[in-house]
Design an enzyme around this catalytic site. Structure first.
Site, PDB file in Angstrom:
ATOM      1  N   ASP A  63     -47.480  22.680  14.190  1.00  0.00           N
ATOM      2  CA  ASP A  63     -47.035  24.071  14.116  1.00  0.00           C
ATOM      3  C   ASP A  63     -45.522  24.026  13.983  1.00  0.00           C
ATOM      4  O   ASP A  63     -44.823  23.630  14.924  1.00  0.00           O
ATOM      5  CB  ASP A  63     -47.461  24.828  15.382  1.00  0.00           C
ATOM      6  CG  ASP A  63     -47.070  26.308  15.326  1.00  0.00           C
ATOM      7  OD1 ASP A  63     -46.195  26.669  14.511  1.00  0.00           O
ATOM      8  OD2 ASP A  63     -47.632  27.091  16.118  1.00  0.00           O
ATOM      9  N   VAL A  64     -45.008  24.439  12.817  1.00  0.00           N
ATOM     10  CA  VAL A  64     -43.571  24.275  12.573  1.00  0.00           C
ATOM     11  C   VAL A  64     -42.705  25.118  13.510  1.00  0.00           C
ATOM     12  O   VAL A  64     -41.502  24.888  13.611  1.00  0.00           O
ATOM     13  CB  VAL A  64     -43.197  24.585  11.098  1.00  0.00           C
ATOM     14  CG1 VAL A  64     -43.804  23.581  10.156  1.00  0.00           C
ATOM     15  CG2 VAL A  64     -43.567  26.021  10.720  1.00  0.00           C
ATOM     16  N   SER A 144     -37.988  33.148  -1.110  1.00  0.00           N
ATOM     17  CA  SER A 144     -38.865  34.040  -1.882  1.00  0.00           C
ATOM     18  C   SER A 144     -38.000  35.048  -2.613  1.00  0.00           C
ATOM     19  O   SER A 144     -36.869  35.340  -2.181  1.00  0.00           O
ATOM     20  CB  SER A 144     -39.797  34.786  -0.919  1.00  0.00           C
ATOM     21  OG  SER A 144     -40.479  35.820  -1.594  1.00  0.00           O
ATOM     22  N   TYR A 157     -41.093  39.728   6.943  1.00  0.00           N
ATOM     23  CA  TYR A 157     -41.157  38.647   5.944  1.00  0.00           C
ATOM     24  C   TYR A 157     -39.867  38.631   5.117  1.00  0.00           C
ATOM     25  O   TYR A 157     -39.252  37.577   4.921  1.00  0.00           O
ATOM     26  CB  TYR A 157     -42.387  38.857   5.057  1.00  0.00           C
ATOM     27  CG  TYR A 157     -42.644  37.757   4.037  1.00  0.00           C
ATOM     28  CD1 TYR A 157     -43.332  36.600   4.390  1.00  0.00           C
ATOM     29  CD2 TYR A 157     -42.208  37.884   2.714  1.00  0.00           C
ATOM     30  CE1 TYR A 157     -43.583  35.598   3.447  1.00  0.00           C
ATOM     31  CE2 TYR A 157     -42.447  36.895   1.779  1.00  0.00           C
ATOM     32  CZ  TYR A 157     -43.140  35.754   2.148  1.00  0.00           C
ATOM     33  OH  TYR A 157     -43.373  34.766   1.213  1.00  0.00           O
ATOM     34  N   LYS A 161     -37.212  35.517   5.001  1.00  0.00           N
ATOM     35  CA  LYS A 161     -36.897  34.800   3.762  1.00  0.00           C
ATOM     36  C   LYS A 161     -35.411  34.899   3.423  1.00  0.00           C
ATOM     37  O   LYS A 161     -34.819  33.940   2.919  1.00  0.00           O
ATOM     38  CB  LYS A 161     -37.765  35.318   2.613  1.00  0.00           C
ATOM     39  CG  LYS A 161     -39.247  34.941   2.748  1.00  0.00           C
ATOM     40  CD  LYS A 161     -39.433  33.439   2.902  1.00  0.00           C
ATOM     41  CE  LYS A 161     -40.866  32.988   2.715  1.00  0.00           C
ATOM     42  NZ  LYS A 161     -41.051  31.546   2.957  1.00  0.00           N
TER      43      LYS A 161
HETATM   44  P1  NDP Z   1     -50.819  29.655   1.626  1.00  0.00           P
HETATM   45  O1  NDP Z   1     -51.215  30.833   2.459  1.00  0.00           O
HETATM   46  O2  NDP Z   1     -51.622  29.277   0.442  1.00  0.00           O
HETATM   47  O3  NDP Z   1     -50.723  28.350   2.587  1.00  0.00           O
HETATM   48  C1  NDP Z   1     -49.981  28.438   3.770  1.00  0.00           C
HETATM   49  C2  NDP Z   1     -49.789  27.040   4.324  1.00  0.00           C
HETATM   50  O4  NDP Z   1     -48.918  27.130   5.463  1.00  0.00           O
HETATM   51  C3  NDP Z   1     -51.082  26.410   4.785  1.00  0.00           C
HETATM   52  O5  NDP Z   1     -50.996  25.028   4.533  1.00  0.00           O
HETATM   53  C4  NDP Z   1     -51.073  26.685   6.289  1.00  0.00           C
HETATM   54  O6  NDP Z   1     -51.772  25.724   7.056  1.00  0.00           O
HETATM   55  C5  NDP Z   1     -49.591  26.539   6.573  1.00  0.00           C
HETATM   56  N1  NDP Z   1     -49.137  27.163   7.820  1.00  0.00           N
HETATM   57  C6  NDP Z   1     -49.268  28.461   8.209  1.00  0.00           C
HETATM   58  N2  NDP Z   1     -48.689  28.639   9.417  1.00  0.00           N
HETATM   59  C7  NDP Z   1     -48.187  27.440   9.789  1.00  0.00           C
HETATM   60  C8  NDP Z   1     -47.497  26.970  10.931  1.00  0.00           C
HETATM   61  N3  NDP Z   1     -47.165  27.784  11.947  1.00  0.00           N
HETATM   62  N4  NDP Z   1     -47.147  25.657  10.977  1.00  0.00           N
HETATM   63  C9  NDP Z   1     -47.466  24.818   9.967  1.00  0.00           C
HETATM   64  N5  NDP Z   1     -48.128  25.197   8.873  1.00  0.00           N
HETATM   65  C10 NDP Z   1     -48.491  26.495   8.784  1.00  0.00           C
HETATM   66  O7  NDP Z   1     -49.269  29.908   1.254  1.00  0.00           O
HETATM   67  P2  NDP Z   1     -48.484  29.687  -0.132  1.00  0.00           P
HETATM   68  O8  NDP Z   1     -48.765  28.360  -0.674  1.00  0.00           O
HETATM   69  O9  NDP Z   1     -48.668  30.892  -0.962  1.00  0.00           O
HETATM   70  O10 NDP Z   1     -46.967  29.752   0.403  1.00  0.00           O
HETATM   71  C11 NDP Z   1     -46.174  28.603   0.641  1.00  0.00           C
HETATM   72  C12 NDP Z   1     -44.744  29.065   0.888  1.00  0.00           C
HETATM   73  O11 NDP Z   1     -44.263  29.764  -0.257  1.00  0.00           O
HETATM   74  C13 NDP Z   1     -44.612  30.027   2.069  1.00  0.00           C
HETATM   75  O12 NDP Z   1     -43.406  29.765   2.756  1.00  0.00           O
HETATM   76  C14 NDP Z   1     -44.558  31.383   1.390  1.00  0.00           C
HETATM   77  O13 NDP Z   1     -43.914  32.344   2.184  1.00  0.00           O
HETATM   78  C15 NDP Z   1     -43.789  31.045   0.138  1.00  0.00           C
HETATM   79  N6  NDP Z   1     -43.971  32.004  -0.940  1.00  0.00           N
HETATM   80  C16 NDP Z   1     -45.225  32.259  -1.464  1.00  0.00           C
HETATM   81  C17 NDP Z   1     -45.390  33.180  -2.490  1.00  0.00           C
HETATM   82  C18 NDP Z   1     -46.716  33.517  -3.089  1.00  0.00           C
HETATM   83  O14 NDP Z   1     -46.807  34.478  -3.902  1.00  0.00           O
HETATM   84  N7  NDP Z   1     -47.783  32.792  -2.797  1.00  0.00           N
HETATM   85  C19 NDP Z   1     -44.218  33.921  -3.018  1.00  0.00           C
HETATM   86  C20 NDP Z   1     -42.966  33.563  -2.418  1.00  0.00           C
HETATM   87  C21 NDP Z   1     -42.858  32.646  -1.413  1.00  0.00           C
HETATM   88  P3  NDP Z   1     -53.372  25.746   7.325  1.00  0.00           P
HETATM   89  O15 NDP Z   1     -54.057  25.337   6.037  1.00  0.00           O
HETATM   90  O16 NDP Z   1     -53.536  24.708   8.398  1.00  0.00           O
HETATM   91  O17 NDP Z   1     -53.729  27.120   7.758  1.00  0.00           O
END
Ligand code: NDP
Length: 256
Positions: A63-64, A144, A157, A161
């Site tokens: 958990d980051v 983002s 959010y 960001k």
């Molecule tokens: P997803 O929802 O597809 O995946 C989220 C990931 O983060 C999963 O691997 C999840 O783990 C992990 N996660 C969630 N909470 C924690 C935590 N507390 N500690 C460690 N890991 C955690 O997200 P995206 O791939 O869409 O997003 C990736 C990044 O890009 C994020 O920072 C997001 O804000 C950013 N972003 C995304 C956009 C989009 O349109 N998708 C747009 C702009 C920015 P688990 O599988 O174990 O649940």
């Protein structure tokens, strides 16, 4: 072009799904060894099972937002692979989206903790490990377009960001003396679990979204992450690279 990632070791937080998993795949393709990390153990294990045929990959839940977890993640990576060259601080959450007037302090704290505290802890621990081993490493954060153009009802959010953009610049300054470069990728709408419910099906044009009338794919963000993790960007630090199909360059129609 050799990106200089062969024999390098990377951590990708949130590497189990979406953009993070695409980044893991892209780094493995470049010959790096990768520690895949995410919140849930079963999610990490599933990703490692899927990615193992593609290269040297291991997994560790973390958990980051929890300091001890991040310290352990970096220690485990160095123990397992012998070094740390790249930290991709990608983990993120989007929910709950709510008017700030209705946002509880607990929801606010969690959003800021996962994104801003998490990115700080990952950056700090990576920099400490790189400094100790005299490795001029790379840290890539995920901000983002929401840092610049606020999503309605996404107050916590958006703020998290925007904080990551500032934090990235500050880490770039503070870690420069050890040769560590820190940059951010700012995606627009990308097809992942986080956003798919808000997007029309792939292939449907989204008029007015940006210069390119479509959402992006995780692989398109991963390419930017790999670039910022590579030797191809030796003179770039503290910057934020938009991967948004020109979303942030088109003025809303009312302003024409
Ligand atoms: P997803 O929802 O597809 O995946 C989220 C990931 O983060 C999963 O691997 C999840 O783990 C992990 N996660 C969630 N909470 C924690 C935590 N507390 N500690 C460690 N890991 C955690 O997200 P995206 O791939 O869409 O997003 C990736 C990044 O890009 C994020 O920072 C997001 O804000 C950013 N972003 C995304 C956009 C989009 O349109 N998708 C747009 C702009 C920015 P688990 O599988 O174990 O649940």
């Amino acid at each position: 072009m050799d990106l200089g990632l062969k024999e390098k070791v990377a951590i990708v937080t949130g590497g189990s799904r979406g953009i993070g998993r695409a980044a893991v795949k892209a780094l493995l393709r470049e010959g790096a060894s990768v520690m895949v990390s995410s919140l849930r153990r079963e999610s990490v294990e599933a990703a490692v099972r899927e990615l193992a045929p593609s290269g040297k990959v291991a997994g560790a839940p973390c958990d980051v937002a929890v300091e001890a977890d991040v310290v352990r993640l970096v220690e485990e990576t160095v123990r397992r692979f012998g070094r740390l060259d790249v930290m991709v601080a990608n983990a993120g959450i989007a929910d709950p989206y709510r008017n700030l007037a209705e946002t509880s302090a607990e929801d606010w704290d969690r959003m800021i903790a996962v994104h801003l505290r998490g990115t700080f802890l990952c950056g700090r621990e990576a920099a400490r490990a790189m400094r100790a081993a005299k490795i001029p490493g790379r840290i890539v954060t995920l901000s983002s377009t929401s840092a610049y153009e606020c999503d309605p009802l996404g107050g916590s959010y958006n703020a998290a960001k925007a904080g990551i953009v500032g934090l990235t610049r500050s880490m770039a300054i503070d870690f420069a003396e050890w040769g560590i470069r820190v940059n951010s990728v700012a995606p627009g709408w990308i097809h992942t679990d986080m956003s798919t419910q808000d997007l029309p099906p792939r292939g449907t044009p989204i008029e007015g979204l940006g210069a390119l009338p479509r959402a992006g794919e995780p692989e398109e963000v991963a390419a930017a992450i790999v670039f910022l993790a590579s030797n191809a960007c030796d003179y770039i630090t503290g910057t934020t690279l938009f991967v948004d199909g020109g979303q942030t360059i088109v003025a809303p129609k009312m302003r024409w």
